[in-house]
Design a protein around this motif. Structure first.
Motif, short mmCIF file in Angstrom:
data_model
loop_
_atom_site.label_atom_id
_atom_site.label_comp_id
_atom_site.label_asym_id
_atom_site.label_seq_id
_atom_site.Cartn_x
_atom_site.Cartn_y
_atom_site.Cartn_z
N PRO A 188 0.81 -1.22 0.00
CA PRO A 188 0.00 0.00 0.00
C PRO A 188 0.84 1.27 0.00
CG PRO A 188 -0.06 -1.08 2.14
CD PRO A 188 0.61 -2.03 1.20
N SER A 189 0.26 2.33 -0.49
CA SER A 189 0.96 3.61 -0.53
C SER A 189 1.38 4.02 0.88
CB SER A 189 0.03 4.67 -1.12
OG SER A 189 0.65 5.94 -1.14
N GLY A 190 2.64 4.44 1.01
CA GLY A 190 3.15 4.90 2.30
C GLY A 190 3.63 3.81 3.23
N THR A 196 6.16 -0.42 -6.08
CA THR A 196 4.85 -0.08 -6.65
C THR A 196 3.75 -0.23 -5.60
OG1 THR A 196 3.24 -0.54 -8.40
CG2 THR A 196 4.42 -2.43 -7.49
N SER A 197 2.75 0.61 -5.72
CA SER A 197 1.56 0.51 -4.89
C SER A 197 0.39 -0.07 -5.69
CB SER A 197 1.16 1.89 -4.34
OG SER A 197 2.19 2.44 -3.57
N LYS A 198 0.63 -0.40 -6.94
CA LYS A 198 -0.42 -0.92 -7.82
C LYS A 198 0.04 -2.22 -8.47
CE LYS A 198 -2.60 3.54 -8.74
NZ LYS A 198 -3.13 4.48 -9.76
N VAL A 199 0.20 -3.24 -7.63
CA VAL A 199 0.75 -4.49 -8.12
C VAL A 199 -0.18 -5.17 -9.12
CG1 VAL A 199 -0.17 -5.90 -6.22
CG2 VAL A 199 1.92 -6.61 -7.40
N HIS A 210 6.01 -8.39 -0.48
CA HIS A 210 4.92 -7.52 -0.07
C HIS A 210 5.33 -6.73 1.18
CE1 HIS A 210 0.90 -6.02 0.67
NE2 HIS A 210 0.92 -6.54 1.90
N VAL A 211 5.26 -5.40 1.09
CA VAL A 211 5.58 -4.53 2.23
C VAL A 211 4.26 -4.04 2.81
CG1 VAL A 211 6.83 -2.49 3.00
CG2 VAL A 211 7.71 -3.82 1.06
N PRO A 212 3.85 -4.57 3.96
CA PRO A 212 2.50 -4.29 4.48
C PRO A 212 2.41 -3.03 5.31
CG PRO A 212 3.59 -5.87 5.91
CD PRO A 212 4.58 -5.54 4.81
N ALA A 213 1.17 -2.60 5.54
CA ALA A 213 0.92 -1.58 6.56
C ALA A 213 1.15 -2.20 7.93
CB ALA A 213 -0.52 -1.06 6.42
N LEU A 214 1.25 -1.36 8.94
CA LEU A 214 1.61 -1.83 10.27
C LEU A 214 0.39 -2.32 11.05
CD1 LEU A 214 4.02 1.05 11.35
CD2 LEU A 214 4.61 -1.11 10.26
#
Length: 266
Positions: free
Chosen positions: A65-67, A167-170, A187-191
């Motif tokens: 996700p973005s950010g 990318t935020s739009k996989v 995948h880099v997730p939100a916290l």
């Protein structure tokens, strides 16, 4: 001549570190085991580039996700790699350029990378590089094809290259064939709540009694948005705590924090 080459190496490596640090202005804090594993996997790819006799080109895509911290993570890998050439390619560096000029700039980065024994090219925010439109499947086919060609092109003999994309739009990247050009995807997730709590404890901006309550309110929060929220809350109710809170002389009041959270949510 050897001294000149060493000075060139030192200058480029220093410039790369400055560029990478700009892309992670808040530094890096521990975000828990999930993010630690992603970093460790990325650093294993650095080692693969260094030690492998058969893998002269390694490609890795960080999506989420973005950010969520993809750019900061890529920058940290670039810094910690110790490679003499680390270069960011982003839409911000090519504002106002036409498609052909953008393609030429991107190609030049890869050409420069091929002059060094070990190099990293970071393709940041791929959807913006591809000029992805918000409505409809519109994007620059010329830039897309240029990137796909470069991601398949092995560096000259004796040279090693790691390419990291973010990318935020996989889903979109998958639909246009960009994802398949990367050998590894993470995948880099939100916290989650426990990860937010770990970050807040390191930043030390809440009292011990308020840390858990704040973390509970921030489940599934991208770390960039978390930092923005904390910066807002650190201003204090009347704007008088902007320096005192980061310095540790005061703490964010939980009621004011909730007010700032409502402003961001709505």
């Amino acid at each position: 001549m050897k001294m000149l080459k060493w000075l060139q190496f030192e200058f480029l490596f220093t410039a790369s570190i400055v560029c990478a640090n700009i892309c992670r202005l808040n530094g890096m804090v521990s975000c828990g085991d999930r993010h630690k594993l992603i970093y460790e996997n990325a650093m294993l790819l650095v080692e693969l580039v260094k030690l492998s006799t058969g893998s002269s080109l390694v490609t890795c895509l960080l999506e989420g996700p973005s950010g969520s911290g993809k750019t900061a993570l890529a920058a940290t890998v670039g810094i910690d790699s110790g490679f003499p050439f680390v270069k960011f390619v982003s839409a911000e560096t090519m504002i106002g350029l036409d498609e052909q000029t953008k393609c030429a700039r991107i190609v030049k980065v890869f050409e420069d990378a091929s002059k060094y024994s070990f190099s990293i090219v970071i393709l940041d925010d791929l959807e913006r590089l591809l000029e992805c439109a918000a409505v409809g499947p519109q994007f620059s086919e010329l830039i897309s094809q240029t990137l796909l060609d470069l991601l398949k092109q092995r560096p000259p003999e004796g040279m090693k290259l790691l390419v990291i994309g973010t990318t935020s739009k996989v889903s979109f990247m998958r639909s246009v064939g960009v994802c398949s050009a990367f050998s590894f995807t993470y995948h880099v997730p939100a916290l989650k709540t426990d990860e937010v709590k770990e970050v807040l404890e390191q930043l030390n901006v809440f009292t011990e009694d308020d840390v858990h309550a704040a973390a509970e309110a921030l489940n599934d929060m991208p770390i960039k948005k978390l930092y923005m929220l904390l910066e807002m809350a650190a201003q204090g109710e009347r704007g008088g705590a902007a320096e005192a809170i980061p310095a540790g002389r005061e703490k964010i009041k939980i009621a004011h924090f909730y007010d700032c959270l409502q402003d961001i949510v709505h």
